[in-house]
Design a protein around this motif. Structure first.
Motif, PDB file in Angstrom:
ATOM      1  N   UNK A 158      -3.070   7.335  25.090  1.00 20.39           N
ATOM      2  CA  UNK A 158      -2.252   7.914  26.154  1.00 20.39           C
ATOM      3  C   UNK A 158      -2.884   7.752  27.529  1.00 20.39           C
ATOM      4  N   UNK A 159      -4.207   7.789  27.602  1.00 13.55           N
ATOM      5  CA  UNK A 159      -4.888   7.780  28.898  1.00 13.55           C
ATOM      6  C   UNK A 159      -5.772   6.555  29.108  1.00 13.55           C
ATOM      7  N   UNK A 160      -5.722   5.612  28.177  1.00 12.65           N
ATOM      8  CA  UNK A 160      -6.537   4.393  28.289  1.00 12.65           C
ATOM      9  C   UNK A 160      -7.997   4.753  28.551  1.00 12.65           C
ATOM     10  N   UNK A 161      -8.510   5.692  27.765  1.00 15.99           N
ATOM     11  CA  UNK A 161      -9.870   6.153  27.971  1.00 15.99           C
ATOM     12  C   UNK A 161     -10.741   5.789  26.775  1.00 15.99           C
ATOM     13  N   UNK A 162     -12.028   6.037  26.897  1.00 24.61           N
ATOM     14  CA  UNK A 162     -12.991   5.727  25.853  1.00 24.61           C
ATOM     15  C   UNK A 162     -13.039   6.856  24.826  1.00 24.61           C
ATOM     16  N   UNK A 210      -7.776  17.950  32.438  1.00 24.95           N
ATOM     17  CA  UNK A 210      -9.024  17.425  31.890  1.00 24.95           C
ATOM     18  C   UNK A 210      -8.993  15.906  31.849  1.00 24.95           C
ATOM     19  N   UNK A 211      -7.853  15.328  31.490  1.00 26.50           N
ATOM     20  CA  UNK A 211      -7.735  13.874  31.434  1.00 26.50           C
ATOM     21  C   UNK A 211      -7.877  13.270  32.825  1.00 26.50           C
ATOM     22  N   UNK A 212      -7.212  13.889  33.828  1.00 30.45           N
ATOM     23  CA  UNK A 212      -7.298  13.376  35.192  1.00 30.45           C
ATOM     24  C   UNK A 212      -8.724  13.432  35.718  1.00 30.45           C
ATOM     25  N   UNK A 213      -9.387  14.564  35.464  1.00 35.29           N
ATOM     26  CA  UNK A 213     -10.750  14.703  35.967  1.00 35.29           C
ATOM     27  C   UNK A 213     -11.710  13.767  35.247  1.00 35.29           C
ATOM     28  N   UNK A 214     -11.605  13.695  33.922  1.00 44.20           N
ATOM     29  CA  UNK A 214     -12.542  12.895  33.136  1.00 44.20           C
ATOM     30  C   UNK A 214     -12.412  11.411  33.451  1.00 44.20           C
ATOM     31  N   UNK A 218     -15.056   8.387  35.759  1.00 44.01           N
ATOM     32  CA  UNK A 218     -15.511   7.071  35.305  1.00 44.01           C
ATOM     33  C   UNK A 218     -15.032   5.951  36.214  1.00 44.01           C
ATOM     34  N   UNK A 219     -14.133   6.292  37.201  1.00 40.79           N
ATOM     35  CA  UNK A 219     -13.602   5.284  38.089  1.00 40.79           C
ATOM     36  C   UNK A 219     -14.026   5.619  39.501  1.00 40.79           C
ATOM     37  N   UNK A 220     -15.074   4.933  40.025  1.00 41.05           N
ATOM     38  CA  UNK A 220     -15.587   5.282  41.357  1.00 41.05           C
ATOM     39  C   UNK A 220     -14.520   5.150  42.427  1.00 41.05           C
ATOM     40  N   UNK A 221     -13.516   4.281  42.226  1.00 40.41           N
ATOM     41  CA  UNK A 221     -12.507   4.075  43.246  1.00 40.41           C
ATOM     42  C   UNK A 221     -11.392   5.088  43.212  1.00 40.41           C
ATOM     43  N   UNK A 222     -11.356   5.903  42.187  1.00 35.14           N
ATOM     44  CA  UNK A 222     -10.270   6.876  42.050  1.00 35.14           C
ATOM     45  C   UNK A 222     -10.541   8.074  42.957  1.00 35.14           C
ATOM     46  N   UNK A 223      -9.468   8.668  43.521  1.00 31.59           N
ATOM     47  CA  UNK A 223      -9.661   9.846  44.378  1.00 31.59           C
ATOM     48  C   UNK A 223     -10.233  10.997  43.592  1.00 31.59           C
ATOM     49  N   UNK A 224     -11.154  11.692  44.187  1.00 31.62           N
ATOM     50  CA  UNK A 224     -11.812  12.824  43.527  1.00 31.62           C
ATOM     51  C   UNK A 224     -11.000  14.091  43.728  1.00 31.62           C
ATOM     52  N   UNK A 225     -10.890  14.855  42.628  1.00 26.43           N
ATOM     53  CA  UNK A 225     -10.255  16.163  42.735  1.00 26.43           C
ATOM     54  C   UNK A 225     -11.287  17.153  43.266  1.00 26.43           C
ATOM     55  N   UNK A 226     -10.894  18.094  44.058  1.00 29.04           N
ATOM     56  CA  UNK A 226     -11.850  19.092  44.592  1.00 29.04           C
ATOM     57  C   UNK A 226     -12.386  19.959  43.509  1.00 29.04           C
TER      58      UNK A 226
END
Length: 226
Positions: A158-162, A210-214, A218-226
């Motif tokens: 679902x989230x293309x994660x490891x 949790x999926x968005x934050x995790x 792992x993606x340095x280019x992704x916007x960080x959540x506060x």
């Protein structure tokens, strides 16, 4: 659970090698008694090789007691070596010799494993309590593993994660909702089935956050959540 089996091999010099395979749990002493009953006359020594034992609870101490008693009754030496993994941890918590709990110490007669543990019960009560808790947790982890692995696979798709990220998502959602991790995994698996019920709103939001934050971590280019 891996059923306990005990392979028996005898040698011309009278030595008998017992090799248990599986888990030392309730009933293991009976399995040993059956193996000992099959020893040929003239057996002069018994060696127990524990290398293929994958799990052991306090019933394993009963097996050591039975083997020690057999050696005393027949006046032959007995050993129990090859301890690894979780069974080795059991010996450590019980305060027994981790190389051979049946080996005499300082020339004194050997003390049965279970009796040795009870002789210092006051001193080791806390450690034995930890042992019982650890065994229960291991049992629960073994029983929960299939549904947790299924949930991780669903989250990975679902989230293309490891696999590690999927585990982190489950754990964080469990903590956020104060829900057991196995229950969270079961909800995820159920929701993936055709016409399966969706997770409760609170759990669904926790999984999403949790999926968005995790994955963002792992993606340095992704916007960080506060």
């Amino acid at each position: 659970m891996d059923a306990l089996t005990i392979d028996l091999r005898t040698f011309p010099d009278g030595r008998a090698l017992l090799r248990p395979r599986g888990e030392l749990v309730h009933g293991c002493a009976q399995a040993l008694a059956k193996a000992l009953a099959g020893l040929p006359p003239g057996t002069t020594r018994i060696d127990l090789d524990m290398a293929r034992v994958t799990f052991m609870d306090t019933a394993g101490l009963e097996l050591l007691d039975a083997l020690d008693e057999y050696g005393r009754r027949h006046l032959i030496p007995v050993t129990a070596t090859g301890w690894t993994g979780q069974p080795l941890r059991i010996l450590e918590l019980a305060g027994l010799d981790t190389e051979d709990p049946l080996r005499p110490a300082d020339g004194r007669p050997p003390v049965p494993a279970a009796r040795a543990a009870s002789a210092v019960a006051a001193e080791r009560a806390e450690r034995l309590g930890q042992l019982q808790q650890e065994v229960a947790q291991l049992r629960q982890a073994i029983a929960s593993r299939p549904v947790i692995d299924q949930a991780r696979g669903i989250l990975m798709a679902a989230h293309a994660c490891t696999p590690q990220q999927a585990w982190d998502i489950l754990r964080e959602a469990s903590q956020r909702t104060n829900t057991k991790l196995r229950s969270v995994a079961a909800r995820v698996v159920a929701s993936a089935r055709p016409d399966g019920p969706p997770p409760p709103d609170a759990l669904r939001h926790a999984l999403s956050e949790a999926a968005a934050r995790t994955t963002a971590e792992e993606d340095p280019g992704a916007p960080r959540r506060p």
